[in-house]
Write a protein that holds these residues in place. Structure first.
Motif, PDB file in Angstrom:
ATOM      1  N   ASP A   1      61.856  28.748  39.565  1.00  0.00           N
ATOM      2  CA  ASP A   1      61.541  27.391  40.033  1.00  0.00           C
ATOM      3  C   ASP A   1      62.762  26.710  40.639  1.00  0.00           C
ATOM      4  O   ASP A   1      62.650  25.999  41.624  1.00  0.00           O
ATOM      5  N   TYR A   2      63.922  26.916  39.995  1.00  0.00           N
ATOM      6  CA  TYR A   2      65.136  26.221  40.421  1.00  0.00           C
ATOM      7  C   TYR A   2      66.292  27.199  40.588  1.00  0.00           C
ATOM      8  O   TYR A   2      66.329  28.238  39.919  1.00  0.00           O
TER       9      TYR A   2
ATOM     10  N   ALA B   1      72.677  18.955  37.594  1.00  0.00           N
ATOM     11  CA  ALA B   1      71.418  19.571  38.046  1.00  0.00           C
ATOM     12  C   ALA B   1      70.588  20.049  36.860  1.00  0.00           C
ATOM     13  O   ALA B   1      69.393  19.758  36.762  1.00  0.00           O
TER      14      ALA B   1
ATOM     15  N   ARG C   1      70.659  19.201  33.661  1.00  0.00           N
ATOM     16  CA  ARG C   1      70.132  18.123  32.810  1.00  0.00           C
ATOM     17  C   ARG C   1      69.025  17.346  33.539  1.00  0.00           C
ATOM     18  O   ARG C   1      68.067  16.897  32.908  1.00  0.00           O
ATOM     19  N   ALA C   2      69.144  17.230  34.861  1.00  0.00           N
ATOM     20  CA  ALA C   2      68.088  16.559  35.635  1.00  0.00           C
ATOM     21  C   ALA C   2      66.789  17.360  35.553  1.00  0.00           C
ATOM     22  O   ALA C   2      65.705  16.791  35.410  1.00  0.00           O
ATOM     23  N   ILE C   3      66.895  18.676  35.628  1.00  0.00           N
ATOM     24  CA  ILE C   3      65.700  19.528  35.527  1.00  0.00           C
ATOM     25  C   ILE C   3      65.041  19.316  34.165  1.00  0.00           C
ATOM     26  O   ILE C   3      63.830  19.147  34.056  1.00  0.00           O
TER      27      ILE C   3
ATOM     28  N   ILE D   1      65.359  16.632  32.087  1.00  0.00           N
ATOM     29  CA  ILE D   1      64.806  15.272  31.959  1.00  0.00           C
ATOM     30  C   ILE D   1      63.536  15.136  32.796  1.00  0.00           C
ATOM     31  O   ILE D   1      62.519  14.630  32.336  1.00  0.00           O
ATOM     32  N   ALA D   2      63.590  15.614  34.047  1.00  0.00           N
ATOM     33  CA  ALA D   2      62.426  15.500  34.930  1.00  0.00           C
ATOM     34  C   ALA D   2      61.188  16.109  34.264  1.00  0.00           C
ATOM     35  O   ALA D   2      60.115  15.499  34.274  1.00  0.00           O
ATOM     36  N   HIS D   3      61.363  17.271  33.666  1.00  0.00           N
ATOM     37  CA  HIS D   3      60.180  17.947  33.123  1.00  0.00           C
ATOM     38  C   HIS D   3      59.591  17.253  31.898  1.00  0.00           C
ATOM     39  O   HIS D   3      58.432  17.484  31.567  1.00  0.00           O
TER      40      HIS D   3
ATOM     41  N   PHE E   1      58.854  14.298  32.032  1.00  0.00           N
ATOM     42  CA  PHE E   1      57.964  13.317  32.645  1.00  0.00           C
ATOM     43  C   PHE E   1      56.864  13.961  33.492  1.00  0.00           C
ATOM     44  O   PHE E   1      56.153  13.281  34.216  1.00  0.00           O
ATOM     45  N   LYS E   2      56.746  15.277  33.404  1.00  0.00           N
ATOM     46  CA  LYS E   2      55.657  15.963  34.109  1.00  0.00           C
ATOM     47  C   LYS E   2      54.319  15.449  33.585  1.00  0.00           C
ATOM     48  O   LYS E   2      54.112  15.364  32.369  1.00  0.00           O
ATOM     49  N   THR E   3      53.435  15.115  34.482  1.00  0.00           N
ATOM     50  CA  THR E   3      52.131  14.590  34.073  1.00  0.00           C
ATOM     51  C   THR E   3      51.384  15.584  33.191  1.00  0.00           C
ATOM     52  O   THR E   3      50.807  15.222  32.170  1.00  0.00           O
TER      53      THR E   3
ATOM     54  N   GLN F   1      51.821  15.552  29.430  1.00  0.00           N
ATOM     55  CA  GLN F   1      51.614  14.309  28.679  1.00  0.00           C
ATOM     56  C   GLN F   1      50.141  14.139  28.276  1.00  0.00           C
ATOM     57  O   GLN F   1      49.251  14.712  28.885  1.00  0.00           O
TER      58      GLN F   1
END
Lengths: 205, 205
Positions: free
Chosen positions: A163-164, A177, A179-181, A183-185, A187-189, A192
């Motif tokens: 993926d990255y 990069a 840590r952003a990956i 944190i971003a995940h 908030f994946k819809t 949740q």
């Protein structure tokens, strides 16, 4: 929230361990670092049950037969594997499971828990830089080092499966990069509980 | 690297503008903030060509007919639209195009540039909180406010269409999430030039 797997691959020497150590320091309570089983001998500073579970070849083959592993791989004549049961338990507890495994292992893991995996490939900008870092680390014989570089070249062919991609040139930027990956995940819809969120939203009238 | 679209939706009053303003301050050189065309009248502090292109209903209908828009939507009796041409130019220049549009607009945009879109829904924890913020903002009549709350409830039903969901309860945490989504996507494998990266890697021998 249900957890997910942050799966990291890339050649030894690219800086994965340093980056993952920083991640663990920052997100300690949210992470579950899976401990792999391996048939290789411990290095001087490695402890059983901390760095790896050190097992015999026979025990490892038995565990494969019993479908005990989320993934396993043979690297440089040794076997490495990740427990499926412990991984699933951690995910159910909402943890972010961090796996440091190779391309073969990733392909096997995808067959079992594809939906849960966020995959990151970490590498150096070129082979020369990797060689330098491995020589500096000074844990390999010449033959081992050559084998590592050859494996790294093979793994680089499979980048598109991930993926990255992080080219670890500057440690600070690479960590930003990674840590952003992570944190971003969070908030994946799809990770949740949308029913609960929608109900809460409408109740507040 | 080719650019991507960071598409943000969510009810007015949820804090989108504040979050996007912070994003613009931190990532100014990398971002392209698309200016929408709209048929609604400017608010007191809004300037043509800065906040919106303010156009007539007839002009807007003509632009739809000419397939000039990446997306357009009718919101509260007014039309809003995003230029397809400017968006594509910005993407080709490697920019991150930030779009603040509603659910209808997102659906239309997906038909044109789905591969390029990273979508984020930003909302409050409940309707009551949204109402409070709208009352505090004090730009709406009672009828407008009620219409906004009704639209918000409709939009909340479509959360699952979005890649990410941010419940904007604490501004700092929400901003950390939004910037992480942006940074993470810069490292997406599919947006990178893998041929070039692989060639560079092998050359360094």
């Amino acid at each position: 929230m249900s957890g997910f797997i942050l799966l990291v691959s890339g050649p030894s020497g690219a800086g994965k361990s340093t980056l993952l150590k920083k991640l663990f320091e920052e997100f300690e309570t949210e992470l579950y670092f899976s401990i792999s089983s391996t048939t290789r001998l411990p290095r001087e500073d490695e402890k059983n049950g901390v760095h790896y579970y050190f097992v015999s070849h026979d025990e490892f083959q038995e565990d494969i037969k019993n479908d005990y592993f989320l993934e396993w791989a043979k690297v440089h004549e040794n076997f490495y594997g990740t427990s499926l049961k412990y991984t699933e338990e951690a995910l159910n507890n909402g943890k972010i499971v961090v796996l440091d495994i190779d391309v073969q292992g990733y392909k096997i893991a995808k067959k079992k828990l594809q939906d849960k995996i966020v995959s990151v490939f970490i590498t150096t900008k070129d082979k020369e830089e990797l060689k330098k870092r491995l020589i500096k680390r000074n844990t390999d014989t010449i033959t081992q080092l050559e084998k590592r570089l050859e494996n790294a070249s093979d793994e680089m062919k499979e980048l598109c499966e991930y993926d990255y991609l992080i080219i670890n040139d500057k440690l600070d930027q690479s960590y930003e990069a990674l840590r952003a990956i992570l944190i971003a995940h969070k908030f994946k819809t799809k990770g949740q509980d949308l029913d609960r969120i929608q109900n809460t939203w409408n109740k507040g009238e």
